[in-house]
Design a protein around this motif. Sequence first.
Motif, PDB file in Angstrom:
ATOM      1  N   ASN A  67       0.367  -1.627   0.475  1.00  0.00           N
ATOM      2  CA  ASN A  67       0.290   0.062   0.122  1.00  0.00           C
ATOM      3  C   ASN A  67       0.866   1.083   0.196  1.00  0.00           C
ATOM      4  OD1 ASN A  67      -2.256  -1.681  -0.214  1.00  0.00           O
ATOM      5  ND2 ASN A  67      -2.276  -1.842   2.168  1.00  0.00           N
ATOM      6  N   VAL A  68       2.043   1.085   1.102  1.00  0.00           N
ATOM      7  CA  VAL A  68       2.770   2.550   0.664  1.00  0.00           C
ATOM      8  C   VAL A  68       3.191   3.132  -1.049  1.00  0.00           C
ATOM      9  CG1 VAL A  68       4.866   3.499   1.852  1.00  0.00           C
ATOM     10  CG2 VAL A  68       3.638   2.273   3.218  1.00  0.00           C
ATOM     11  N   MET A  69       3.815   1.433  -1.440  1.00  0.00           N
ATOM     12  CA  MET A  69       4.416   1.636  -2.604  1.00  0.00           C
ATOM     13  C   MET A  69       3.273   2.232  -3.714  1.00  0.00           C
ATOM     14  SD  MET A  69       7.643   1.441  -2.385  1.00  0.00           S
ATOM     15  CE  MET A  69       8.564   0.224  -1.385  1.00  0.00           C
ATOM     16  N   GLU A  70       2.371   2.369  -3.930  1.00  0.00           N
ATOM     17  CA  GLU A  70       0.786   2.307  -4.483  1.00  0.00           C
ATOM     18  C   GLU A  70       0.537   3.393  -3.773  1.00  0.00           C
ATOM     19  OE1 GLU A  70      -1.953   2.175  -7.022  1.00  0.00           O
ATOM     20  OE2 GLU A  70      -0.500   0.620  -6.754  1.00  0.00           O
ATOM     21  N   CYS A  71       0.851   4.151  -3.400  1.00  0.00           N
ATOM     22  CA  CYS A  71       0.103   5.462  -2.569  1.00  0.00           C
ATOM     23  C   CYS A  71       1.751   6.193  -3.557  1.00  0.00           C
ATOM     24  CB  CYS A  71       0.073   5.887  -0.996  1.00  0.00           C
ATOM     25  SG  CYS A  71       0.034   7.227  -0.797  1.00  0.00           S
ATOM     26  N   VAL A  72       2.730   5.970  -3.138  1.00  0.00           N
ATOM     27  CA  VAL A  72       4.156   6.242  -3.468  1.00  0.00           C
ATOM     28  C   VAL A  72       4.194   6.543  -5.029  1.00  0.00           C
ATOM     29  CG1 VAL A  72       7.015   6.411  -3.901  1.00  0.00           C
ATOM     30  CG2 VAL A  72       5.696   6.245  -2.134  1.00  0.00           C
ATOM     31  N   ARG A  73       2.912   5.695  -5.834  1.00  0.00           N
ATOM     32  CA  ARG A  73       3.059   5.584  -7.195  1.00  0.00           C
ATOM     33  C   ARG A  73       2.519   6.875  -7.801  1.00  0.00           C
ATOM     34  NH1 ARG A  73       4.920  -0.244  -7.498  1.00  0.00           N
ATOM     35  NH2 ARG A  73       1.997  -0.735  -6.860  1.00  0.00           N
ATOM     36  N   GLU A  74       0.956   6.732  -6.740  1.00  0.00           N
ATOM     37  CA  GLU A  74      -0.147   7.992  -7.317  1.00  0.00           C
ATOM     38  C   GLU A  74       0.891   9.593  -6.704  1.00  0.00           C
ATOM     39  OE1 GLU A  74      -3.664   6.986  -5.077  1.00  0.00           O
ATOM     40  OE2 GLU A  74      -3.603   5.017  -5.979  1.00  0.00           O
ATOM     41  N   GLU A  75       1.385   9.742  -5.546  1.00  0.00           N
ATOM     42  CA  GLU A  75       1.102  10.746  -5.281  1.00  0.00           C
ATOM     43  C   GLU A  75       2.691  11.664  -6.112  1.00  0.00           C
ATOM     44  OE1 GLU A  75      -0.298  13.195  -3.824  1.00  0.00           O
ATOM     45  OE2 GLU A  75      -2.058  11.454  -3.211  1.00  0.00           O
ATOM     46  N   LYS A  76       3.825  10.078  -6.023  1.00  0.00           N
ATOM     47  CA  LYS A  76       5.327  10.805  -6.634  1.00  0.00           C
ATOM     48  C   LYS A  76       5.703  12.163  -5.467  1.00  0.00           C
ATOM     49  CE  LYS A  76       3.699   9.980 -11.501  1.00  0.00           C
ATOM     50  NZ  LYS A  76       2.520   9.202 -11.052  1.00  0.00           N
ATOM     51  N   PRO A  77       5.657  11.976  -4.883  1.00  0.00           N
ATOM     52  CA  PRO A  77       6.898  12.525  -4.229  1.00  0.00           C
ATOM     53  C   PRO A  77       8.394  12.395  -3.999  1.00  0.00           C
ATOM     54  CG  PRO A  77       6.994  10.673  -2.251  1.00  0.00           C
ATOM     55  CD  PRO A  77       6.327  10.219  -3.927  1.00  0.00           C
ATOM     56  N   ASP A  78       8.691  13.699  -3.933  1.00  0.00           N
ATOM     57  CA  ASP A  78       9.986  14.135  -3.615  1.00  0.00           C
ATOM     58  C   ASP A  78      10.646  12.987  -3.095  1.00  0.00           C
ATOM     59  OD1 ASP A  78      10.167  15.049  -6.164  1.00  0.00           O
ATOM     60  OD2 ASP A  78       9.310  17.180  -4.668  1.00  0.00           O
ATOM     61  N   VAL A  79      10.818  13.112  -1.657  1.00  0.00           N
ATOM     62  CA  VAL A  79      10.588  12.778  -0.015  1.00  0.00           C
ATOM     63  C   VAL A  79       9.755  11.743   0.710  1.00  0.00           C
ATOM     64  CG1 VAL A  79      11.924  13.129   1.825  1.00  0.00           C
ATOM     65  CG2 VAL A  79      12.332  15.069  -0.090  1.00  0.00           C
ATOM     66  N   LEU A  80      10.515  10.697   0.769  1.00  0.00           N
ATOM     67  CA  LEU A  80       9.618   9.966   1.862  1.00  0.00           C
ATOM     68  C   LEU A  80      10.146   9.629   2.642  1.00  0.00           C
ATOM     69  CD1 LEU A  80       7.809   8.082   1.931  1.00  0.00           C
ATOM     70  CD2 LEU A  80       8.921   6.312   0.762  1.00  0.00           C
ATOM     71  N   ILE A  81       9.246   9.397   4.159  1.00  0.00           N
ATOM     72  CA  ILE A  81       9.604   9.862   5.496  1.00  0.00           C
ATOM     73  C   ILE A  81       9.153   8.554   6.426  1.00  0.00           C
ATOM     74  CG2 ILE A  81       9.835  10.173   7.578  1.00  0.00           C
ATOM     75  CD1 ILE A  81      10.164  13.316   6.480  1.00  0.00           C
ATOM     76  N   VAL A  82       9.487   7.214   6.643  1.00  0.00           N
ATOM     77  CA  VAL A  82       8.853   6.607   7.134  1.00  0.00           C
ATOM     78  C   VAL A  82       9.374   6.112   8.337  1.00  0.00           C
ATOM     79  CG1 VAL A  82       8.599   3.433   6.812  1.00  0.00           C
ATOM     80  CG2 VAL A  82       9.463   4.893   4.899  1.00  0.00           C
ATOM     81  N   ASP A  83       7.925   6.065   9.218  1.00  0.00           N
ATOM     82  CA  ASP A  83       8.326   5.761  10.586  1.00  0.00           C
ATOM     83  C   ASP A  83       7.755   4.759  11.409  1.00  0.00           C
ATOM     84  OD1 ASP A  83       8.473   6.426  13.568  1.00  0.00           O
ATOM     85  OD2 ASP A  83       7.512   8.122  13.289  1.00  0.00           O
ATOM     86  N   SER A  84       8.296   3.503  11.473  1.00  0.00           N
ATOM     87  CA  SER A  84       9.545   3.389  11.478  1.00  0.00           C
ATOM     88  C   SER A  84       9.854   2.410  10.272  1.00  0.00           C
ATOM     89  CB  SER A  84      10.191   2.752  12.664  1.00  0.00           C
ATOM     90  OG  SER A  84       9.275   1.773  12.821  1.00  0.00           O
ATOM     91  N   ILE A  85      11.325   1.286   9.812  1.00  0.00           N
ATOM     92  CA  ILE A  85      11.242   0.049   9.431  1.00  0.00           C
ATOM     93  C   ILE A  85      10.607  -1.113  10.204  1.00  0.00           C
ATOM     94  CG2 ILE A  85      14.142   0.220   9.935  1.00  0.00           C
ATOM     95  CD1 ILE A  85      11.920  -0.541   6.565  1.00  0.00           C
ATOM     96  N   GLN A  86      10.557  -1.760  11.303  1.00  0.00           N
ATOM     97  CA  GLN A  86      10.317  -1.883  12.303  1.00  0.00           C
ATOM     98  C   GLN A  86       8.344  -2.618  11.906  1.00  0.00           C
ATOM     99  OE1 GLN A  86      12.317  -0.808  13.148  1.00  0.00           O
ATOM    100  NE2 GLN A  86      14.106  -1.938  13.624  1.00  0.00           N
ATOM    101  N   THR A  87       7.731  -1.279  11.304  1.00  0.00           N
ATOM    102  CA  THR A  87       6.444  -2.051  11.256  1.00  0.00           C
ATOM    103  C   THR A  87       5.950  -1.883  10.327  1.00  0.00           C
ATOM    104  OG1 THR A  87       6.006   0.753  11.157  1.00  0.00           O
ATOM    105  CG2 THR A  87       6.516   0.335  13.620  1.00  0.00           C
ATOM    106  N   LEU A  88       7.156  -2.040   9.069  1.00  0.00           N
ATOM    107  CA  LEU A  88       6.645  -2.323   7.887  1.00  0.00           C
ATOM    108  C   LEU A  88       6.346  -3.614   7.273  1.00  0.00           C
ATOM    109  CD1 LEU A  88       8.083   0.345   5.215  1.00  0.00           C
ATOM    110  CD2 LEU A  88       5.560   0.199   6.148  1.00  0.00           C
TER     111      LEU A  88
END
Length: 474
Positions: free
Chosen positions: A152-173
């Motif tokens: 779902n995160v990758m799908e949102c990135v493809r739709e929004e096309k952000p320049d900066v992505l912040i993930v909080d946190s890697i242990q929850t993905l």
Amino acid sequence: MKAKTVFFCTECGNETPKWSGRCPACGAWNTIVEQTDKPVKSGRKSVFSTTVKAERITELGTSDEIRFLTGMGELDRVLGGGAVKGSLVLVGGAPGIGKSTLMLQICKKLGEFSKVLYVSGEESTRQLKLRAQRLRVESENLYVLSETCLGNVMECVREEKPDVLIVDSIQTLYNEEVDSPAGGVGQVKDCTMALMQLAKGQGITVFVIGHVNKEGSIAGPKVLEHMVDCVLYFEGDQHMTYRILRAAKNRFGATNEIGVFEMMDWGLKEVENPSEMLLSGRPKDAPGTCVTCAMEGARPVLAEVQALIAPASAANPRRMSNGFDYNRFAMLLAVLEKRGNLKVSQCDAYLNIIGGLTLEEPAADLSAGHRLQLSGQARSQPYGRHRRGGAVWGNTVYQSHGAASIRGAATGFHAVHRPGAPGQRDERTAASGASAGTERGAGSPAAGAGKADEVMREKVRGHMPSYFFVTDVI
């Protein structure tokens, strides 16, 4: 068909066919975990299915690898002058240290010229809104998402096309294709690999927040730190408001820079002069305290060294050091015992660096050893004097940097004492910039030390002629 399982080490990533208490590769204990291996599809693919072509390094340009400022000068300093487009940055630290606060604060500046997507697996969007209001972060280009599924995160990135992505946190993905719980070794590796391919393939700058284990390292496999471009550690004492950001790995800059912050009720505040912070509240003429200069990257930092030697109450004396390497601490005690005629074998010894700073420079050995010696003699150093230099092991002298570094770090010191070469007189440099080697004047603050001071200095040097070099003894 029974699923195949493999065992691998969480520290080094080494795979083994069966479980063991100790990793055969790195030697770590109790780090072998079990993981279900992905099934391998039958059939063989040709290794020549795609055509690749190497390029000359001289023909490649660096125009695409642009840097941009994050809005936090201390963070830009640690990153080597700003964040790099298409880089993957891992930020680790203890719970509550301020990792999420730092990442959310930089969104205000980044939102002025780029599109930012903040993905949180630990907070809802309304909670992020409340925290952004407290930190005074408002931007039309800041998008928030509360999601833990990697797809779902990758799908949102493809739709929004952000320049900066912040993930909080890697242990929850977690990745649905991997049969293991979120936060497991396999999930962390797979999610980090997907984010790395996203950063390199689409040129998105990715900041990933990671938890730390009880040893203080990033939770998960050690290979995680090898996959990312930068590894930043956010450190600090929970009982103090100051935080130190340091780089353990940086492919685009130096790793010896530090950033200093102060935690306020409205967020993190940058500390432009760390020396003033580290020396705040320093007692005057207290025995067992000294100030030394350490170079953190291109910035000199003055730090207070505290030492205490007390009679041991048990058969085995205690040795404790905070902010100073324990083995170096033990070596200095051995030198003082053998060459300095200071009986520390039956005494408890403690060494502390104020402010949560860690001194790794060899020049700090002089101040540490000098304070240990004077603590054993219950003598103090006058306020406003500074020690710099290093211990002498054999015929090698480790010296610190010049008086210009002291002037650039902080004010309030009227004299700097440093060792000269073996066989030469010591140098006394005025903190205001006078030439080295000036004599003590009758009206100077350092005057009046007396003949007993000179006798004590010669006595100490007589006990340690080639192993420990003391510039001055009060």
